[in-house]
Design a protein around this motif. Structure first.
Motif, mmCIF file in Angstrom:
data_model
loop_
_atom_site.group_PDB
_atom_site.id
_atom_site.type_symbol
_atom_site.label_atom_id
_atom_site.label_comp_id
_atom_site.label_asym_id
_atom_site.label_seq_id
_atom_site.Cartn_x
_atom_site.Cartn_y
_atom_site.Cartn_z
ATOM 1 N N LYS A 151 0.558 -1.264 0.086
ATOM 2 C CA LYS A 151 -0.139 0.160 0.041
ATOM 3 C C LYS A 151 1.431 1.287 -0.409
ATOM 4 O O LYS A 151 1.758 1.649 0.868
ATOM 5 C CB LYS A 151 -0.955 -0.236 0.835
ATOM 6 N N GLY B 88 -3.952 5.764 -1.220
ATOM 7 C CA GLY B 88 -5.582 4.586 -1.189
ATOM 8 C C GLY B 88 -6.004 3.791 -2.378
ATOM 9 O O GLY B 88 -6.643 3.509 -1.824
ATOM 10 N N ASP C 166 -6.078 0.791 -0.597
ATOM 11 C CA ASP C 166 -6.980 0.487 0.321
ATOM 12 C C ASP C 166 -8.679 -0.034 0.079
ATOM 13 O O ASP C 166 -9.168 -0.572 0.010
ATOM 14 C CB ASP C 166 -7.484 1.682 1.434
ATOM 15 N N ARG D 289 0.257 11.620 2.122
ATOM 16 C CA ARG D 289 1.339 12.135 1.081
ATOM 17 C C ARG D 289 1.585 13.724 0.862
ATOM 18 O O ARG D 289 0.774 14.326 0.884
ATOM 19 C CB ARG D 289 0.890 12.052 -0.215
ATOM 20 N N LYS E 109 -2.089 18.079 -2.413
ATOM 21 C CA LYS E 109 -3.060 18.221 -1.059
ATOM 22 C C LYS E 109 -2.720 19.029 -0.107
ATOM 23 O O LYS E 109 -3.319 19.426 0.851
ATOM 24 C CB LYS E 109 -1.984 16.873 0.154
ATOM 25 N N LYS F 249 7.164 9.726 8.298
ATOM 26 C CA LYS F 249 7.538 8.585 7.576
ATOM 27 C C LYS F 249 6.272 8.236 7.373
ATOM 28 O O LYS F 249 5.054 8.722 7.677
ATOM 29 C CB LYS F 249 8.583 7.866 8.741
ATOM 30 N N ASP G 115 4.241 5.553 8.230
ATOM 31 C CA ASP G 115 4.109 4.368 9.629
ATOM 32 C C ASP G 115 2.516 4.311 9.809
ATOM 33 O O ASP G 115 1.353 4.629 10.377
ATOM 34 C CB ASP G 115 4.257 4.957 10.641
ATOM 35 N N TYR H 92 -5.621 9.331 14.395
ATOM 36 C CA TYR H 92 -6.879 9.308 13.609
ATOM 37 C C TYR H 92 -7.857 9.295 15.170
ATOM 38 O O TYR H 92 -8.761 9.877 15.421
ATOM 39 C CB TYR H 92 -7.818 7.854 12.392
ATOM 40 N N LEU I 141 -9.620 9.506 1.264
ATOM 41 C CA LEU I 141 -10.083 8.317 2.549
ATOM 42 C C LEU I 141 -10.204 9.335 4.054
ATOM 43 O O LEU I 141 -10.808 8.491 4.690
ATOM 44 C CB LEU I 141 -9.272 7.007 1.835
HETATM 45 P P1 ADP Z 1 -3.437 9.379 -1.536
HETATM 46 O O1 ADP Z 1 -4.269 7.917 -2.285
HETATM 47 O O2 ADP Z 1 -4.424 10.774 -2.787
HETATM 48 O O3 ADP Z 1 -2.604 9.316 -0.476
HETATM 49 P P2 ADP Z 1 -6.488 9.302 0.823
HETATM 50 O O4 ADP Z 1 -6.423 9.936 1.275
HETATM 51 O O5 ADP Z 1 -6.944 7.866 -1.157
HETATM 52 O O6 ADP Z 1 -4.946 9.322 -0.552
HETATM 53 O O7 ADP Z 1 -5.836 7.746 0.645
HETATM 54 C C1 ADP Z 1 -4.747 7.553 1.959
HETATM 55 C C2 ADP Z 1 -4.675 6.916 2.740
HETATM 56 O O8 ADP Z 1 -3.099 6.354 3.157
HETATM 57 C C3 ADP Z 1 -4.781 6.767 4.161
HETATM 58 O O9 ADP Z 1 -5.617 5.190 4.737
HETATM 59 C C4 ADP Z 1 -3.947 7.319 5.117
HETATM 60 O O10 ADP Z 1 -4.023 6.849 6.113
HETATM 61 C C5 ADP Z 1 -2.704 6.272 4.033
HETATM 62 N N1 ADP Z 1 -2.127 7.839 4.616
HETATM 63 C C6 ADP Z 1 -1.013 8.303 4.081
HETATM 64 N N2 ADP Z 1 0.395 9.184 4.447
HETATM 65 C C7 ADP Z 1 0.558 8.082 5.125
HETATM 66 C C8 ADP Z 1 1.518 8.011 6.149
HETATM 67 N N3 ADP Z 1 1.871 8.819 6.417
HETATM 68 N N4 ADP Z 1 1.651 6.681 7.088
HETATM 69 C C9 ADP Z 1 0.599 6.283 7.309
HETATM 70 N N5 ADP Z 1 -0.435 5.939 6.671
HETATM 71 C C10 ADP Z 1 -0.512 7.251 5.322
#
Ligand code: ADP
Length: 508
Positions: free
Chosen positions: A24, A27, A30, A317, A322, A374, A376, A384, A401
């Motif tokens: 992963k 998104g 997921d 990210r 963003k 990072k 994580d 959350y 998400l």
């Molecule tokens: P995108 O696909 O554009 O990155 P989304 O909101 O659709 O944005 O999905 C982001 C997913 O990635 C979520 O599950 C979020 O919790 C996770 N995520 C993003 N950055 C991190 C990070 N630095 N560490 C852990 N999980 C992250």
């Protein structure tokens, strides 16, 4: 091999670059696992094909084994053997392709961001179709995602349907039109696509660089169903401002193009059962939420002196999409308003990474601010759970998400009204929205002033009306963000497309 017959259900094969939790990045990962699980629950046979990355979370794969099936696939004028592995991830059968190619395409310690990404994923797209063909599978739907597997659509109709792998309809989902994989015709030709046939304005030719080919455009033209991940984003990308150069193509194919709002995996994102949390909780017992807030503050070395000091979270990210300038601004604004701020983010963009590293350093021992730069997964769950508010100030957001996950954990979103955020976050002060749908704080213009308009209102509400805030928390935690509704919409599209193909076959 898993049986290809699925009784009355459909046989759906997803070909993708990500799947949570094994591989992963964002998104897409997921969506892959949650949509697949929801479709499987509805009685369909769902299989997934992924690259076998060295950097996968192998402990999440059950019963991983090599299949006695050496799939040979074409690339750059040669045939290469692929080792095929199968395992179970989240109860779903997943095939992993390990190319025995000297470039060791998936032995790079990372998912994306390699100079030869185009080669890596066009190779994979071709090998995935070869796997379906050589194993004699007859799927009803082949569902590909984003530019990395967009090659599947033209490859299927130009090469594989004539070879007899012709049972399927092709569905393409674009999770973000910013990334299109555009490249020179000769690079695209490596996977065996006939570029002379495809290099036309009504096929794969890029709409702005006419000497280049565009895989996402190819998938739009050659798929039977094209979706994106929210209704508002589907509208935005059909305009010249939002379409990233593809609006004309999407308008030309509008009859097969729809926006379906993503859901979230409500099993893995559930504060009542989440094993990453020190304290589980639910909407009728919020005690655990404040304990998680204190646990996170302790873990990060933030001040615990005032339990009513709001904690603002942001997990993202760090890329221009963003709204990084607003994220940076929000850190300082939260401090001015008497809050705490925790950012978990990683950036593939060197200057953004450097800029946030500076800020992280500046606040590394601050009692109210912490930046963790990072990726994580475990920490993301804790944030959350600990957050009172959660910011998503995106410039554009196909679905997003994090606003849904935040709400499931009782953190109130402060979001810009764009894309999927516009379809899932509704302002508590917006009288045009039915009161039962209002769930957060929104703003429109992507500047600091407009952001403050929403953020300051959130702080005021939190500080002045703690009972009202608690009601709001309970309300957002009970919103149904599961995949049930959205998976039914995909099912409906699949079924319509399959029956249209059957009718056409009968008429022929
Ligand atoms: P995108 O696909 O554009 O990155 P989304 O909101 O659709 O944005 O999905 C982001 C997913 O990635 C979520 O599950 C979020 O919790 C996770 N995520 C993003 N950055 C991190 C990070 N630095 N560490 C852990 N999980 C992250």
């Amino acid at each position: 091999l898993t049986s290809s017959s699925s009784g009355s259900g459909l046989h759906v094969v997803h070909i993708a670059a990500e799947m949570a939790p094994v591989a992963k990045v964002g998104g897409l990962g997921d969506v892959l696992s949650a949509l697949s699980k929801a479709l499987q629950k509805k009685g369909h046979l769902v299989e997934i094909i992924l690259p076998k990355y060295d950097c996968m979370q192998y402990e999440s794969i059950q019963n991983l084994r090599v299949l006695d099936l050496a799939v040979e696939s074409y690339f750059d004028g040669h045939l290469f053997k692929n080792k095929i592995w199968i395992g179970t991830v989240e109860g779903l059968p997943v095939y992993f392709i390990e190319p025995l190619h000297p470039a060791k395409f998936f032995w790079r310690g990372k998912t994306y961001g390699e100079p030869d990404d185009l080669k890596r994923f066009s190779f994979f797209s071709r090998a995935a179709l070869e796997l379906l063909h050589q194993s004699g599978k007859k799927p009803d739907i082949i569902h590909c995602h984003d530019w990395q597997t967009a090659f599947v659509a033209p490859l299927y109709w130009d090469l594989y349907a004539p070879k007899g792998l012709n049972s399927a309809r092709i569905c393409f989902t674009c999770h973000n039109f910013e990334y299109q994989g555009t490249a020179s015709a000769s690079e695209i030709a490596s996977c065996g696509l006939d570029i002379h046939h495809l290099n036309r304005p009504d096929r794969m030719q890029d709409n702005s660089s006419h000497d280049r080919l565009n895989p996402v455009k190819g998938a739009i033209v050659f798929s039977n169903i094209v979706t994106t991940v929210s209704p508002t984003y589907a509208q935005e990308v059909r305009t010249s401002q939002g379409g990233q150069g593809l609006h004309a193509t999407l308008n030309a194919h509008s009859q097969k193009f729809v926006g379906i709002l993503n859901g979230i995996d409500t099993d893995s994102w559930n504060p009542a059962t989440d094993t990453y949390l020190s304290f589980q909780y639910n909407s009728s017992d919020l005690e655990g939420k404040s304990e998680n807030k204190n646990a996170l503050r302790r873990h990060l070395g933030l001040s615990l002196s005032d339990s009513r000091r709001p904690l603002v979270g942001c997990i993202t990210r760090l890329v221009p999409q963003k709204g990084v300038h607003l994220i940076r601004h929000a850190i300082y604004r939260a401090l001015e308003l008497g809050g705490q701020f925790v950012l978990l983010g990683s950036s593939p963009v060197p200057n953004i990474h450097r800029e946030f590293e500076e800020i992280a350093k500046k606040f590394q021992t601050h009692e109210h601010i912490r930046l963790i730069l990072k990726y994580d997964e475990a920490l993301s769950h804790s944030i959350y759970a600990a957050s009172d508010m959660f910011i998503i100030p995106s410039i554009f957001e196909p679905c997003g998400l994090t606003q849904m996950i935040a709400m499931r954990y009782g953190a109130i979103p402060v979001a810009r009204k764009t894309g999927g955020l516009n379809d899932s976050v509704f302002d508590v002060d917006d009288d045009t929205i039915p009161i039962q749908l209002r769930n957060g704080f929104t703003f429109v213009t992507p500047d600091e002033h407009a952001f403050n308009g929403a953020f300051d209102r959130a702080f005021k509400y939190y500080k002045n009306d703690s009972e009202g805030w608690e009601e709001l928390m309970k309300k957002v935690m009970n919103i149904d963000f599961s995949w049930d509704t959205s998976a039914s919409q995909y099912e409906e599209l699949y079924l319509q497309s399959v029956s249209k193909a059957k009718a056409a076959r009968r008429a022929a």
